[in-house]
Design a protein around this motif. Structure first.
Motif: not given
Length: 234
Positions: A66-82
């Motif tokens: 689950l944690y891996k999928d969440l990291i991938d979700l953030v990194v692969d979402s171009a519209e998301v900025r952190f």
């Protein structure tokens, strides 16, 4: 007017909490993207049969997929900025010399540095902060005031206190700032294998370490490291 949502969290932000650093973090995206991300995180939680609140301090090795999928979700979402602001060597802070004697003033300065790169003229911003104590109303008022005082145009911004267990993107922000804080802390004696695994995988996806100050133009995952000046007082 475009509407953006910013989900914020903090770690080791109190003045005398025994930690050597302070970390603030903010996750930024459009209002439409926030809805999509929240639905996707709920789907991932269901897919991995995970019901509790996502919290850095409660990572469990059996939930690594689950944690891996969440990291991938953030990194692969171009519209998301952190954006994360890391205050190093918190014990060196001299509030009397630089912050009118107030740790609270310093805290809001750091929040301004965390959020300023997200703010553009003509857009509407809705900021969400995790509930900490009964001073939430004052905290939201002060944050909006500080942001407006440092912005050379009329800023359209509101801040709201929320319960983290109800907001998927606050929980995601908690995981991200937890990883940044973990990599930057010097006072951790016992390393957690699952936390290290989370940090190392996130670093591998980003292509740089989390204890590294990124260039100002890095938008996807920006890390600002603030080093307090040593006081000249005798």
């Amino acid at each position: 007017m475009a509407v953006y949502k910013i989900f914020c969290d903090e770690s080791c932000h109190l003045e005398h909490d025994g930690a050597d650093i302070m970390v603030l973090g903010a996750l930024h995206c459009s209002a439409e993207k926030a809805v999509q991300l929240s639905k996707h995180i709920k789907w991932l939680r269901h897919n991995h049969n995970f019901k509790p609140e996502l919290k850095w301090n409660k990572l469990h090795k059996h939930q690594w997929p689950l944690y891996k999928d969440l990291i991938d979700l953030v990194v692969d979402s171009a519209e998301v900025r952190f954006k994360s602001t890391v205050v190093l060597n918190k014990n060196l802070l001299d509030h009397h010399q630089y912050n009118a004697g107030s740790h609270s003033d310093f805290y809001y300065k750091m929040f301004y540095y965390t959020l300023r790169d997200f703010l553009n003229k003509g857009d509407d911003y809705r900021i969400y902060l995790d509930y900490m104590d009964t001073l939430g109303a004052e905290k939201t008022r002060k944050l909006c005031e500080v942001l407006q005082n440092h912005t050379p145009w009329q800023l359209s911004v509101t801040a709201t206190i929320v319960q983290s267990y109800e907001v998927q993107l606050i929980q995601l922000c908690d995981l991200l700032i937890g990883a940044v804080a973990y990599r930057n802390r010097d006072d951790i004696e016992c390393k957690s294998p699952i936390k290290l695994k989370f940090v190392e995988y996130l670093e591998s996806r980003l292509g740089y370490p989390l204890d590294y100050a990124t260039p100002p133009w890095e938008e996807q995952f920006n890390i600002f490291r603030f080093q307090p000046r040593r006081s000249n007082a005798k």
